[in-house]
Design an enzyme around this catalytic site. Structure first.
Site, short mmCIF file in Angstrom:
data_model
loop_
_atom_site.label_atom_id
_atom_site.label_comp_id
_atom_site.label_asym_id
_atom_site.label_seq_id
_atom_site.Cartn_x
_atom_site.Cartn_y
_atom_site.Cartn_z
N GLU A 56 0.82 -1.20 0.00
CA GLU A 56 0.00 0.00 0.00
C GLU A 56 0.86 1.26 0.00
OE1 GLU A 56 -2.07 -2.86 2.96
OE2 GLU A 56 -0.11 -2.60 2.02
N ALA A 170 19.75 -46.14 3.79
CA ALA A 170 21.18 -46.42 3.59
C ALA A 170 21.38 -47.93 3.62
CB ALA A 170 22.02 -45.75 4.68
N ALA A 171 22.48 -48.37 3.05
CA ALA A 171 22.82 -49.79 3.05
C ALA A 171 23.40 -50.18 4.41
CB ALA A 171 23.82 -50.08 1.95
N ARG A 192 14.62 -26.90 -1.16
CA ARG A 192 15.45 -26.03 -0.33
C ARG A 192 15.29 -24.57 -0.73
NH1 ARG A 192 21.16 -29.42 -0.69
NH2 ARG A 192 20.51 -31.24 0.57
N GLY A 278 18.28 -37.04 9.97
CA GLY A 278 18.00 -38.40 9.55
C GLY A 278 16.83 -39.07 10.24
#
Length: 355
Positions: A56, A170-171, A192, A278
């Protein structure tokens, strides 16, 4: 009197003006169009972010520059948000409108900020004709996350999770680069670019040594603040520790309490945060009821063992399973030029809050 055809057209234009600004930071996106008695446009303005003139005030300034003092006397101000009625970094827009002699104000969304609301009532009390809720749904959609944050009284939390088809992040040996495909990773950079802060736990820093910056997507303004939650020290050699030493926006919060994290981020004027993990930190936010949206990237990959995408949620029976509403599904194709790349399915979800 309801909104005229010219006023509705001016509101659409004001929404277009407001949309030029990224949806980040503590302030909403706002546009304003001033109309004269003949419904011709006198001037336009939009808010460019915290500390800059409100829409404004900008429109009134341009009116004076183009038509001279008193140009807005008797005019109609069409604004996408109820004019503010408080002193922040700038003065109240209500004062500016009254001082300029505006005769009518047409606004879209009512201001959900209790500190700034009340502008419409004050304008009416001063004799200004005020009409609200014109294209209010469109205006709220323009500031959807900001509005949710004001209603929640804390930052909106979007949890980003990436996993294999069997829910592994994850492995067994801790490796996780890369489970999802390149398109998915670039999508995370776009996420992000749309938030005020990116939040991870110390475990993620120790396991992955992430950078957490926006690199593969357009970014307007500063990088989102990088926030690490947890009691352990960051390794001096880690990317985030080096960035902090170089004076970049990296902060460690030595707590395990998600409420404390969001309280501090709210104080730092963050309204939207991206929770990147995580598993333990994600579970803590979930169990605290502080996850508002989920963006899950699921790759057609099986590991059979390794870290789960989320830790214990305290659910012991299927009847208590956490249910989410599916808002969108997209298949992100693999790069045909890269035989090691993998397609990924992106799920956009919203937790079902208790009714």
């Amino acid at each position: 009197m309801g909104a005229t055809t010219a006023e509705r057209a001016a509101m659409r234009r004001a929404l277009e003006l407001a949309a030029q600004v990224p949806a980040r930071g503590p302030n909403p996106r706002v546009g304003c169009v001033l109309l004269d008695a003949d419904d011709s446009t006198i001037s336009e303005g939009f808010h460019r972010g915290a500390g800059t003139p409100h829409a404004e005030v900008e429109a009134l300034r341009r009116a004076s520059e183009s038509r001279g003092p008193g140009a807005a006397r008797g005019a109609t101000a069409v604004v996408t948000l109820e004019p503010c009625n408080h002193h922040g970094r700038t003065g109240p827009c209500v004062d500016a409108l009254l001082g300029a002699g505006v005769a009518r104000v047409v606004h879209a969304q009512q201001d959900p900020n209790p500190a700034a609301s009340g502008g419409a009532a004050r304008l009416r009390a001063a004799g200004v004709d005020v009409l609200g809720s014109v294209l209010a749904d469109e205006a709220r959609a323009l500031n959807a996350t900001w509005s949710r944050a004001l209603e929640l009284g804390r930052p909106v939390v979007t949890w980003k999770v990436a996993s294999t088809l069997d829910g592994r992040a994850a492995a067994a040996d801790g490796t996780s680069r890369w489970i999802t495909g390149r398109a998915a990773r670039h999508g995370v950079h776009r996420l992000r670019a749309g938030v005020d802060a990116v939040v991870v736990g110390t475990g993620t820093v120790l396991a992955d040594d992430p950078d957490l910056t926006v690199r593969h997507a357009p970014l307007t303004g500063q990088q989102p603040e990088r926030v690490v939650v947890g009691l352990r020290d960051l390794p001096a050699s880690s990317r985030l520790a080096r960035a902090a030493a170089a004076g970049e926006a990296v902060m460690q919060l030595r707590t395990h309490d998600p409420h404390e994290v969001l309280d501090l981020l709210w104080y730092r004027e963050h309204r939207h945060v991206l929770l990147e993990g995580g598993p333990a930190l994600a579970a803590a936010f979930w169990r605290a009821g502080l996850v508002d949206d989920v963006v899950a990237y699921v790759a057609p990959v099986l590991l059979g063992n390794g870290a789960s995408a989320v830790a214990d949620l305290g659910i012991g029976t299927i009847a208590d399973a956490a249910r989410l509403d599916l808002l969108d599904v997209a298949v992100l194709p693999r790069d045909p030029e890269d035989p090691t790349d993998t397609p990924t399915v992106r799920l956009t979800l919203r937790p079902r809050k208790e009714r």
